[in-house]
Design a protein around this motif. Sequence first.
Motif, PDB file in Angstrom:
ATOM      1  N   SER A  11       0.872  -1.305   0.204  1.00 11.75           N
ATOM      2  CA  SER A  11      -0.004   0.189   0.088  1.00 11.75           C
ATOM      3  C   SER A  11       0.995   1.158  -0.226  1.00 11.75           C
ATOM      4  N   GLN A  23      -7.615   6.171   4.820  1.00 11.32           N
ATOM      5  CA  GLN A  23      -7.300   5.484   4.961  1.00 11.32           C
ATOM      6  C   GLN A  23      -6.445   6.250   6.082  1.00 11.32           C
ATOM      7  N   SER A  70      -7.786   6.713   9.650  1.00 13.23           N
ATOM      8  CA  SER A  70      -7.673   5.124  10.370  1.00 13.23           C
ATOM      9  C   SER A  70      -6.095   4.747  11.124  1.00 13.23           C
ATOM     10  N   ASN A  71      -5.802   4.748  10.156  1.00 14.31           N
ATOM     11  CA  ASN A  71      -4.088   4.043  11.165  1.00 14.31           C
ATOM     12  C   ASN A  71      -4.194   5.563  11.873  1.00 14.31           C
TER      13      ASN A  71
END
Length: 171
Positions: free
Chosen positions: A3, A64, A67-68
Amino acid sequence: LMSLSRIEQSEGQNRFKFEVEPLAPVVNEVINSCSMLANQSNIALKHNCPGELYATVNAPLLEQALSNLVDNAIKYSRSGGEVTLSCFSEDDFAVIAVIDTGCGIEEEHLPRLFERFYRVDKARSRKCGGSGLGLAIVKHIVQIHQGHVDVASVPGKGSTFTLRFPLRLKG
């Protein structure tokens, strides 16, 4: 790792689609996806994101990144703690802050925090399942949005990760 590699290779090549979108649905999705971990850890998960705040974003990438940050905030907070996502505009920037009441980070670690594979507490990161890539991913996602990420932290009190990116992308 894949990713991060995909994101790094796409920087500056306009491979991601950006649209003017409200930030509240992105924040709500992050809250929903992280709520089970927060409940299991006895962490209050709060948010304050006005529905009228719009920015030019790639919603899945921004989700993303957030969320991290929220996942880390929950993992490094003690039971009974709190994690808050706060959104607002400042000058020509959309600002999203992830604020926790966790263990905090010593000042000596802050300059290297967004490097790939860097871990403040290697033993705890392994125990929590950390790879040392999450914050590097956050940094690159924010850069793709032509913004930057900052961190302020007080050991024993908590941390605030602040994402700033233009309300409208240039170019």
